[in-house]
Design a protein around this motif. Structure first.
Motif, PDB file in Angstrom:
ATOM      1  N   ALA A 178       0.835  -1.202   0.000  1.00 53.99           N
ATOM      2  CA  ALA A 178       0.000   0.000   0.000  1.00 53.99           C
ATOM      3  C   ALA A 178       0.874   1.259   0.000  1.00 53.99           C
ATOM      4  O   ALA A 178       0.606   2.215  -0.742  1.00 53.99           O
ATOM      5  CB  ALA A 178      -0.928  -0.004   1.216  1.00 53.99           C
ATOM      6  N   PHE A 179       1.918   1.270   0.814  1.00 53.13           N
ATOM      7  CA  PHE A 179       2.818   2.425   0.878  1.00 53.13           C
ATOM      8  C   PHE A 179       3.525   2.654  -0.457  1.00 53.13           C
ATOM      9  O   PHE A 179       3.544   3.768  -1.000  1.00 53.13           O
ATOM     10  CB  PHE A 179       3.843   2.208   1.996  1.00 53.13           C
ATOM     11  N   VAL A 180       4.105   1.605  -1.020  1.00 55.35           N
ATOM     12  CA  VAL A 180       4.851   1.742  -2.271  1.00 55.35           C
ATOM     13  C   VAL A 180       3.932   2.190  -3.403  1.00 55.35           C
ATOM     14  O   VAL A 180       4.281   3.083  -4.194  1.00 55.35           O
ATOM     15  CB  VAL A 180       5.547   0.407  -2.623  1.00 55.35           C
ATOM     16  N   THR A 181       2.749   1.601  -3.485  1.00 53.92           N
ATOM     17  CA  THR A 181       1.835   1.952  -4.573  1.00 53.92           C
ATOM     18  C   THR A 181       1.337   3.376  -4.436  1.00 53.92           C
ATOM     19  O   THR A 181       1.251   4.119  -5.418  1.00 53.92           O
ATOM     20  CB  THR A 181       0.650   0.972  -4.606  1.00 53.92           C
ATOM     21  N   ALA A 182       1.005   3.797  -3.209  1.00 55.60           N
ATOM     22  CA  ALA A 182       0.555   5.178  -2.995  1.00 55.60           C
ATOM     23  C   ALA A 182       1.668   6.167  -3.335  1.00 55.60           C
ATOM     24  O   ALA A 182       1.414   7.218  -3.930  1.00 55.60           O
ATOM     25  CB  ALA A 182       0.096   5.365  -1.551  1.00 55.60           C
ATOM     26  N   ALA A 183       2.901   5.827  -2.973  1.00 57.73           N
ATOM     27  CA  ALA A 183       4.027   6.710  -3.278  1.00 57.73           C
ATOM     28  C   ALA A 183       4.252   6.809  -4.789  1.00 57.73           C
ATOM     29  O   ALA A 183       4.567   7.883  -5.315  1.00 57.73           O
ATOM     30  CB  ALA A 183       5.293   6.196  -2.595  1.00 57.73           C
TER      31      ALA A 183
ATOM     32  N   LYS B  67       1.934   6.180  -7.221  1.00 59.82           N
ATOM     33  CA  LYS B  67       0.770   6.731  -7.920  1.00 59.82           C
ATOM     34  C   LYS B  67       0.449   8.160  -7.496  1.00 59.82           C
ATOM     35  O   LYS B  67      -0.302   8.856  -8.186  1.00 59.82           O
ATOM     36  CB  LYS B  67      -0.459   5.844  -7.671  1.00 59.82           C
ATOM     37  N   ARG B  68       0.966   8.573  -6.341  1.00 60.70           N
ATOM     38  CA  ARG B  68       0.803   9.946  -5.840  1.00 60.70           C
ATOM     39  C   ARG B  68      -0.594  10.277  -5.323  1.00 60.70           C
ATOM     40  O   ARG B  68      -0.825  11.377  -4.849  1.00 60.70           O
ATOM     41  CB  ARG B  68       1.177  10.965  -6.923  1.00 60.70           C
ATOM     42  N   THR B  69      -1.543   9.358  -5.430  1.00 57.10           N
ATOM     43  CA  THR B  69      -2.865   9.562  -4.830  1.00 57.10           C
ATOM     44  C   THR B  69      -3.352   8.242  -4.248  1.00 57.10           C
ATOM     45  O   THR B  69      -3.028   7.163  -4.763  1.00 57.10           O
ATOM     46  CB  THR B  69      -3.914  10.067  -5.839  1.00 57.10           C
ATOM     47  N   MET B  70      -4.143   8.329  -3.189  1.00 59.95           N
ATOM     48  CA  MET B  70      -4.702   7.136  -2.577  1.00 59.95           C
ATOM     49  C   MET B  70      -5.731   6.473  -3.495  1.00 59.95           C
ATOM     50  O   MET B  70      -5.848   5.253  -3.546  1.00 59.95           O
ATOM     51  CB  MET B  70      -5.346   7.484  -1.233  1.00 59.95           C
ATOM     52  N   SER B  71      -6.482   7.283  -4.232  1.00 63.04           N
ATOM     53  CA  SER B  71      -7.506   6.717  -5.105  1.00 63.04           C
ATOM     54  C   SER B  71      -6.874   5.901  -6.230  1.00 63.04           C
ATOM     55  O   SER B  71      -7.351   4.815  -6.565  1.00 63.04           O
ATOM     56  CB  SER B  71      -8.395   7.823  -5.676  1.00 63.04           C
ATOM     57  N   ALA B  72      -5.780   6.414  -6.826  1.00 67.14           N
ATOM     58  CA  ALA B  72      -5.104   5.659  -7.885  1.00 67.14           C
ATOM     59  C   ALA B  72      -4.474   4.388  -7.327  1.00 67.14           C
ATOM     60  O   ALA B  72      -4.483   3.336  -7.976  1.00 67.14           O
ATOM     61  CB  ALA B  72      -4.042   6.528  -8.550  1.00 67.14           C
ATOM     62  N   ALA B  73      -3.930   4.462  -6.112  1.00 68.97           N
ATOM     63  CA  ALA B  73      -3.368   3.266  -5.478  1.00 68.97           C
ATOM     64  C   ALA B  73      -4.454   2.226  -5.209  1.00 68.97           C
ATOM     65  O   ALA B  73      -4.242   1.024  -5.383  1.00 68.97           O
ATOM     66  CB  ALA B  73      -2.664   3.642  -4.179  1.00 68.97           C
ATOM     67  N   ALA B  74      -5.619   2.701  -4.776  1.00 67.54           N
ATOM     68  CA  ALA B  74      -6.725   1.779  -4.514  1.00 67.54           C
ATOM     69  C   ALA B  74      -7.146   1.050  -5.782  1.00 67.54           C
ATOM     70  O   ALA B  74      -7.401  -0.167  -5.774  1.00 67.54           O
ATOM     71  CB  ALA B  74      -7.910   2.534  -3.919  1.00 67.54           C
TER      72      ALA B  74
ATOM     73  N   THR C  49      -1.788  15.892   1.038  1.00 69.83           N
ATOM     74  CA  THR C  49      -2.080  17.225   0.522  1.00 69.83           C
ATOM     75  C   THR C  49      -3.478  17.215  -0.074  1.00 69.83           C
ATOM     76  O   THR C  49      -4.116  16.168  -0.193  1.00 69.83           O
ATOM     77  CB  THR C  49      -1.061  17.630  -0.562  1.00 69.83           C
ATOM     78  N   GLY C  50      -3.943  18.394  -0.457  1.00 74.18           N
ATOM     79  CA  GLY C  50      -5.278  18.471  -1.041  1.00 74.18           C
ATOM     80  C   GLY C  50      -5.398  17.720  -2.346  1.00 74.18           C
ATOM     81  O   GLY C  50      -6.476  17.278  -2.729  1.00 74.18           O
ATOM     82  N   ARG C  51      -4.293  17.534  -3.077  1.00 76.25           N
ATOM     83  CA  ARG C  51      -4.331  16.910  -4.397  1.00 76.25           C
ATOM     84  C   ARG C  51      -3.756  15.509  -4.406  1.00 76.25           C
ATOM     85  O   ARG C  51      -3.706  14.873  -5.466  1.00 76.25           O
ATOM     86  CB  ARG C  51      -3.576  17.778  -5.407  1.00 76.25           C
ATOM     87  N   GLY C  52      -3.279  15.008  -3.265  1.00 75.12           N
ATOM     88  CA  GLY C  52      -2.718  13.661  -3.252  1.00 75.12           C
ATOM     89  C   GLY C  52      -1.775  13.475  -2.089  1.00 75.12           C
ATOM     90  O   GLY C  52      -2.014  13.990  -0.991  1.00 75.12           O
ATOM     91  N   VAL C  53      -0.692  12.735  -2.324  1.00 75.99           N
ATOM     92  CA  VAL C  53       0.285  12.465  -1.272  1.00 75.99           C
ATOM     93  C   VAL C  53       1.694  12.677  -1.830  1.00 75.99           C
ATOM     94  O   VAL C  53       1.934  12.485  -3.026  1.00 75.99           O
ATOM     95  CB  VAL C  53       0.154  11.028  -0.722  1.00 75.99           C
ATOM     96  N   THR C  54       2.600  13.079  -0.944  1.00 75.62           N
ATOM     97  CA  THR C  54       4.010  13.191  -1.282  1.00 75.62           C
ATOM     98  C   THR C  54       4.816  12.492  -0.200  1.00 75.62           C
ATOM     99  O   THR C  54       4.340  12.305   0.934  1.00 75.62           O
ATOM    100  CB  THR C  54       4.454  14.669  -1.388  1.00 75.62           C
ATOM    101  N   LEU C  55       6.018  12.088  -0.536  1.00 76.02           N
ATOM    102  CA  LEU C  55       6.874  11.393   0.410  1.00 76.02           C
ATOM    103  C   LEU C  55       7.432  12.374   1.447  1.00 76.02           C
ATOM    104  O   LEU C  55       7.869  13.477   1.100  1.00 76.02           O
ATOM    105  CB  LEU C  55       8.027  10.709  -0.315  1.00 76.02           C
ATOM    106  N   SER C  56       7.425  11.947   2.701  1.00 71.33           N
ATOM    107  CA  SER C  56       8.118  12.697   3.736  1.00 71.33           C
ATOM    108  C   SER C  56       9.611  12.376   3.645  1.00 71.33           C
ATOM    109  O   SER C  56      10.035  11.543   2.830  1.00 71.33           O
ATOM    110  CB  SER C  56       7.583  12.304   5.111  1.00 71.33           C
ATOM    111  N   ALA C  57      10.430  13.007   4.479  1.00 75.78           N
ATOM    112  CA  ALA C  57      11.866  12.699   4.480  1.00 75.78           C
ATOM    113  C   ALA C  57      12.099  11.233   4.832  1.00 75.78           C
ATOM    114  O   ALA C  57      12.920  10.548   4.207  1.00 75.78           O
ATOM    115  CB  ALA C  57      12.597  13.621   5.465  1.00 75.78           C
TER     116      ALA C  57
END
Length: 289
Positions: free
Chosen positions: A15-20, A22-29, A58-66
């Motif tokens: 789930a983590f790798v796919t979300a990272a 795809k940059r959005t939770m919906s695309a990862a799902a 974020t409002g438009r998706g997800v980004t990687l933290s440090a």
């Protein structure tokens, strides 16, 4: 003896790798055949196990933290190693019953190629196909109720099922051959499906077309017979249109309107047989080279 600390699971890492990626939770799902909430929950569980935040929402998706930047390559290596291990192990024959509920038009369009491949490569999978579902709601209900493992149907937002888009089916005008645009819009309209389904009329209304329903039928063949008798016109998805008599013509709409179609399954883990059938269906829907 102290209890061992919790360990990350493959599902959480995936789930983590796919979300990272795809940059959005919906695309990862969509990629993982899960609901968006299930992906978000798995990522939060992994963050809890590791004690760090991996993704910044974020409002438009997800980004990687440090921390996510550091741990993403390691997570990808773990998943790649597991895939290598599974490929090296002897693969057991996939078997089991898979039940498919489908629109007749989608069954005609998508299943022949897929079923031929399944018969050749996975003879131990038994298939039960029910293509008598004329309404989208019937396919969705069959999957939700557990009487079907896979649905082939029109996709809409908020279905509460794991959906995988396969393509778009353009709507066409089906009318007596002598009827012309724009005068045809003033003629009686024959509706496919239940009148309470106003998705298509609402879409046409945005272009200034106000339909005047005279009949609603569940069979495209019956609709064509009514059109051939001059009782009205219809707007039908291209894949549903049967062979037409000479007195009836089909033509593109002045605007691009389409229904999205694909597979739906209940969220969560799938049996190997169901996952295999899904994969073959997805491959069969891809354009041939």
């Amino acid at each position: 003896m102290s209890a061992s600390p919790p360990q990350p699971t493959l599902a959480q890492l995936r789930a983590f790798v796919t979300a990272a990626q795809k940059r959005t939770m919906s695309a990862a799902a969509t990629e993982l055949n899960l609901t968006q909430s299930a992906v978000s929950h798995a990522v939060r569980q992994l963050e809890g196990v590791l004690g760090v935040q991996l993704l910044e929402r974020t409002g438009r998706g997800v980004t990687l933290s440090a921390a996510g930047e550091r741990l993403l390559p390691l997570s990808e290596q773990i998943l790649s190693g597991v895939e290598t291990l599974l490929r090296a192990a002897p693969a057991p024959a996939v078997s089991g019953l898979v039940r498919i509920a489908a629109f007749p038009s989608l069954a005609r369009h998508l299943l022949p190629r897929a079923l031929a491949q399944l018969s050749r490569e996975y003879p131990a999978i038994a298939l039960h196909l029910d293509d008598a579902h004329l309404e989208r709601a019937a396919v969705i209900q069959a999957v939700r109720a557990g009487s079907a493992d896979i649905g082939l149907t029109q996709l809409l937002p908020g279905m509460a099922l794991a959906a995988h888009p396969l393509g778009d089916d353009l709507y066409e005008l089906v009318a007596p051959s002598g009827w012309t645009l724009p005068q045809v819009w003033t003629r009686p309209y024959i509706h496919l499906g239940e009148l309470r389904d106003q998705q298509l009329p609402d879409a046409l209304a945005r272009y200034g077309v106000k339909l005047r329903p005279s009949l609603n039928l569940s069979s495209e063949t019956a609709i064509v017979a009514m059109v051939a008798s001059g009782l009205g016109f219809a707007v039908l998805p291209s894949l549903t249109i049967p062979e037409l008599p000479a007195s009836v013509s089909r033509r593109p709409l002045p605007w691009k309107l389409a229904r999205s179609y694909g597979t739906v399954t209940r969220p969560g883990p799938l049996t190997p047989a169901v996952q295999t059938v899904l994969t073959v269906l997805w491959q069969a829907a891809e354009p041939a080279d």
